[in-house]
Design a protein around this motif. Sequence first.
Motif, PDB file in Angstrom:
ATOM      1  N   ASN A 113       0.804  -1.220   0.000  1.00 43.36           N
ATOM      2  CA  ASN A 113       0.000   0.000   0.000  1.00 43.36           C
ATOM      3  C   ASN A 113       0.839   1.273   0.000  1.00 43.36           C
ATOM      4  O   ASN A 113       0.295   2.371  -0.144  1.00 43.36           O
ATOM      5  N   GLU A 114       2.141   1.151   0.156  1.00 44.41           N
ATOM      6  CA  GLU A 114       3.015   2.323   0.185  1.00 44.41           C
ATOM      7  C   GLU A 114       2.997   3.042  -1.163  1.00 44.41           C
ATOM      8  O   GLU A 114       2.745   2.441  -2.208  1.00 44.41           O
ATOM      9  N   THR A 115       3.248   4.350  -1.143  1.00 44.60           N
ATOM     10  CA  THR A 115       3.254   5.109  -2.391  1.00 44.60           C
ATOM     11  C   THR A 115       4.471   4.732  -3.229  1.00 44.60           C
ATOM     12  O   THR A 115       5.536   4.423  -2.683  1.00 44.60           O
ATOM     13  N   PRO A 116       4.350   4.768  -4.551  1.00 45.75           N
ATOM     14  CA  PRO A 116       5.507   4.457  -5.396  1.00 45.75           C
ATOM     15  C   PRO A 116       6.683   5.402  -5.144  1.00 45.75           C
ATOM     16  O   PRO A 116       7.841   4.995  -5.265  1.00 45.75           O
ATOM     17  N   ILE A 194       8.163  -5.090  -8.908  1.00 42.94           N
ATOM     18  CA  ILE A 194       8.030  -3.880  -9.721  1.00 42.94           C
ATOM     19  C   ILE A 194       7.308  -2.829  -8.874  1.00 42.94           C
ATOM     20  O   ILE A 194       6.100  -2.904  -8.664  1.00 42.94           O
ATOM     21  N   THR A 195       8.059  -1.859  -8.380  1.00 43.60           N
ATOM     22  CA  THR A 195       7.503  -0.903  -7.417  1.00 43.60           C
ATOM     23  C   THR A 195       6.557   0.096  -8.067  1.00 43.60           C
ATOM     24  O   THR A 195       5.737   0.703  -7.381  1.00 43.60           O
ATOM     25  N   PHE A 196       6.655   0.269  -9.357  1.00 46.68           N
ATOM     26  CA  PHE A 196       5.628   0.983 -10.124  1.00 46.68           C
ATOM     27  C   PHE A 196       5.736   0.570 -11.575  1.00 46.68           C
ATOM     28  O   PHE A 196       6.832   0.477 -12.129  1.00 46.68           O
ATOM     29  N   ASP A 197       4.570   0.319 -12.189  1.00 43.67           N
ATOM     30  CA  ASP A 197       4.536  -0.180 -13.566  1.00 43.67           C
ATOM     31  C   ASP A 197       3.703   0.755 -14.433  1.00 43.67           C
ATOM     32  O   ASP A 197       2.477   0.691 -14.435  1.00 43.67           O
ATOM     33  N   GLY A 208      -5.755   1.916 -15.531  1.00 45.19           N
ATOM     34  CA  GLY A 208      -4.999   0.684 -15.338  1.00 45.19           C
ATOM     35  C   GLY A 208      -3.688   0.894 -14.623  1.00 45.19           C
ATOM     36  O   GLY A 208      -3.114  -0.052 -14.080  1.00 45.19           O
ATOM     37  N   MET A 209      -3.200   2.130 -14.616  1.00 48.54           N
ATOM     38  CA  MET A 209      -1.919   2.440 -14.001  1.00 48.54           C
ATOM     39  C   MET A 209      -2.055   2.821 -12.529  1.00 48.54           C
ATOM     40  O   MET A 209      -1.102   2.700 -11.759  1.00 48.54           O
ATOM     41  N   LEU A 210      -3.248   3.279 -12.128  1.00 49.21           N
ATOM     42  CA  LEU A 210      -3.429   3.844 -10.801  1.00 49.21           C
ATOM     43  C   LEU A 210      -3.023   2.882  -9.689  1.00 49.21           C
ATOM     44  O   LEU A 210      -2.380   3.281  -8.724  1.00 49.21           O
ATOM     45  N   GLY A 211      -3.369   1.620  -9.825  1.00 49.44           N
ATOM     46  CA  GLY A 211      -3.077   0.661  -8.767  1.00 49.44           C
ATOM     47  C   GLY A 211      -1.739  -0.035  -8.899  1.00 49.44           C
ATOM     48  O   GLY A 211      -1.463  -0.984  -8.148  1.00 49.44           O
ATOM     49  N   MET A 212      -0.864   0.452  -9.793  1.00 51.48           N
ATOM     50  CA  MET A 212       0.345  -0.300 -10.091  1.00 51.48           C
ATOM     51  C   MET A 212       1.450  -0.168  -9.055  1.00 51.48           C
ATOM     52  O   MET A 212       2.541  -0.694  -9.241  1.00 51.48           O
ATOM     53  N   LYS A 213       1.168   0.498  -7.939  1.00 54.95           N
ATOM     54  CA  LYS A 213       2.062   0.369  -6.787  1.00 54.95           C
ATOM     55  C   LYS A 213       2.016  -1.056  -6.243  1.00 54.95           C
ATOM     56  O   LYS A 213       2.927  -1.477  -5.522  1.00 54.95           O
ATOM     57  N   SER A 404     -14.509  -4.338  -1.543  1.00 54.84           N
ATOM     58  CA  SER A 404     -15.482  -5.317  -2.020  1.00 54.84           C
ATOM     59  C   SER A 404     -16.212  -5.905  -0.821  1.00 54.84           C
ATOM     60  O   SER A 404     -15.997  -5.501   0.320  1.00 54.84           O
ATOM     61  N   ALA A 405     -17.043  -6.894  -1.081  1.00 56.45           N
ATOM     62  CA  ALA A 405     -17.777  -7.534   0.011  1.00 56.45           C
ATOM     63  C   ALA A 405     -16.870  -8.332   0.927  1.00 56.45           C
ATOM     64  O   ALA A 405     -17.244  -8.644   2.059  1.00 56.45           O
ATOM     65  N   LEU A 406     -15.660  -8.668   0.448  1.00 53.43           N
ATOM     66  CA  LEU A 406     -14.730  -9.479   1.233  1.00 53.43           C
ATOM     67  C   LEU A 406     -13.525  -8.707   1.749  1.00 53.43           C
ATOM     68  O   LEU A 406     -12.973  -9.054   2.805  1.00 53.43           O
ATOM     69  N   TRP A 407     -13.098  -7.687   1.007  1.00 53.93           N
ATOM     70  CA  TRP A 407     -11.816  -7.037   1.298  1.00 53.93           C
ATOM     71  C   TRP A 407     -11.974  -5.523   1.325  1.00 53.93           C
ATOM     72  O   TRP A 407     -12.761  -4.957   0.563  1.00 53.93           O
ATOM     73  N   GLY A 408     -11.169  -4.881   2.153  1.00 55.02           N
ATOM     74  CA  GLY A 408     -11.001  -3.449   2.027  1.00 55.02           C
ATOM     75  C   GLY A 408     -10.154  -3.136   0.815  1.00 55.02           C
ATOM     76  O   GLY A 408      -9.499  -4.022   0.237  1.00 55.02           O
ATOM     77  N   ALA A 409     -10.157  -1.877   0.385  1.00 52.83           N
ATOM     78  CA  ALA A 409      -9.323  -1.483  -0.749  1.00 52.83           C
ATOM     79  C   ALA A 409      -7.851  -1.654  -0.400  1.00 52.83           C
ATOM     80  O   ALA A 409      -7.427  -1.434   0.730  1.00 52.83           O
ATOM     81  N   GLY A 410      -7.063  -2.047  -1.414  1.00 55.63           N
ATOM     82  CA  GLY A 410      -5.621  -2.173  -1.230  1.00 55.63           C
ATOM     83  C   GLY A 410      -5.179  -3.615  -1.122  1.00 55.63           C
ATOM     84  O   GLY A 410      -5.845  -4.547  -1.601  1.00 55.63           O
ATOM     85  N   ALA A 411      -4.041  -3.816  -0.478  1.00 55.54           N
ATOM     86  CA  ALA A 411      -3.434  -5.139  -0.374  1.00 55.54           C
ATOM     87  C   ALA A 411      -4.302  -6.081   0.435  1.00 55.54           C
ATOM     88  O   ALA A 411      -4.862  -5.701   1.466  1.00 55.54           O
TER      89      ALA A 411
END
Length: 425
Positions: A113-116, A194-197, A208-213, A404-411
């Motif tokens: 979840n850390e910033t790139p 890959i710390t940012f793609d 598509g790039m926003l979550g690439m951290k 989602s119904a199962l997970w918080g946003a992120g890792a």
Amino acid sequence: MSQVMQVILTRETPAAHWGKADVTYGAGQALIHLNGDDELRQIQMAARKIRSQGINGVQLEGLQWDINRQWVFAQGFATAKPGYEVRWCGDAAMQAELTHRAESASFARQLINETPENLSPVTLATQAGEWLAAIGGSRVNFRIIEGDALLEAQWIGLHAVGRGSERPAAMLELDYNPLGEDAPVSVALVGKGITFDSGGYSIKASEGMLGMKCDMGGAATVTAALGLAIKSGLNKRVKLFLCCAENLISGRAYKLGDILTYKNGVTVEVVNTDAEGRLVLADGLQAASATGAAFIIDAATLTGAAVMAVGGNYNAIFSPKADTLQLAQRKAAAVAERVWPLPLDPWHKDMCPSAYADTANSRAMKGGGAGGASNAAGFLWRFVSPTADWLHMDLAGAFEDSASALWGAGATTHGVLTIAELLKD
């Protein structure tokens, strides 16, 4: 955090005024009414509901909370933002194991979840090495190869992918050895870091790039798994290789049409710079193979094709050996994680042909064409020792772009426990 809500599991139906609710509240308690065939899924979904009510602290209470039920509740309760707490129940051994799981998952979650900007390739390698050294003490040694030194070591793919960034690519080589200097290596782990793609010149769209951290999720997963196994008393020699780079665009970036000649002599034509993960893993798998390890496990957020095939609640697994796939499925099920095997046959090695090299790194079509996840695994297979058992985990379930119904946003850290169990086997 002094104010916590008790959470209790029950098989009683809720009072009539609650309708069909599976979570009810009263007198400082939340009751989860178990009523389905997949109770673990229901518990995780209930945890999301409780957390979404603004409840930040819970105490799990009652005899029905076994270790996996407590763990899936904690996974559903977790969020990218701190300030929440789950207090365990059960005997001391169960609580100790849950604490170890939580500490390891928290390390992976924070990394992913850390910033790139804050997590450069060298920083990722350094934090992973130092965290494992803090756990393993004198049993852990590591070094980091970075920048042009990668070329001297003949880690061609990692250097090529990372050279477009001002911040150098890096490979972490770590040795956990509780047995003595000449002990054989039982398992070698490889993680995509890959710390940012950006996609490189095959650039991604913004959405598509926003979550690439999260594209270093494989590195975080294998690191956290090794840390958890060490905390649990792992008594075998394990080597870890993290392949860390930023895939960016600049005048130094690698290009479509480039040909990379790997340490093992395999030549690869670059037909898609957004298929960079397999290029860096090729180096890591060769390094793992050189250790003579009997078992090699790699983990990577590698393909969108895996997500399309198994969704976001499974991780896709690949191996040439059916026994290895079955072992991974048993280990995942034992710790309430989900994996699913996808095809891998010898001909998958040849599904990305090139007129100019032994193979291409993808196919020149959207998403790499049909069977993209299997074709990527086939590419990786070229770089694995034929004498080793090998498991490739494509982490389709490692990250959620939104809650989602199962997970918080992120890792999600989904996959950490499976690999830890495989290490302990």
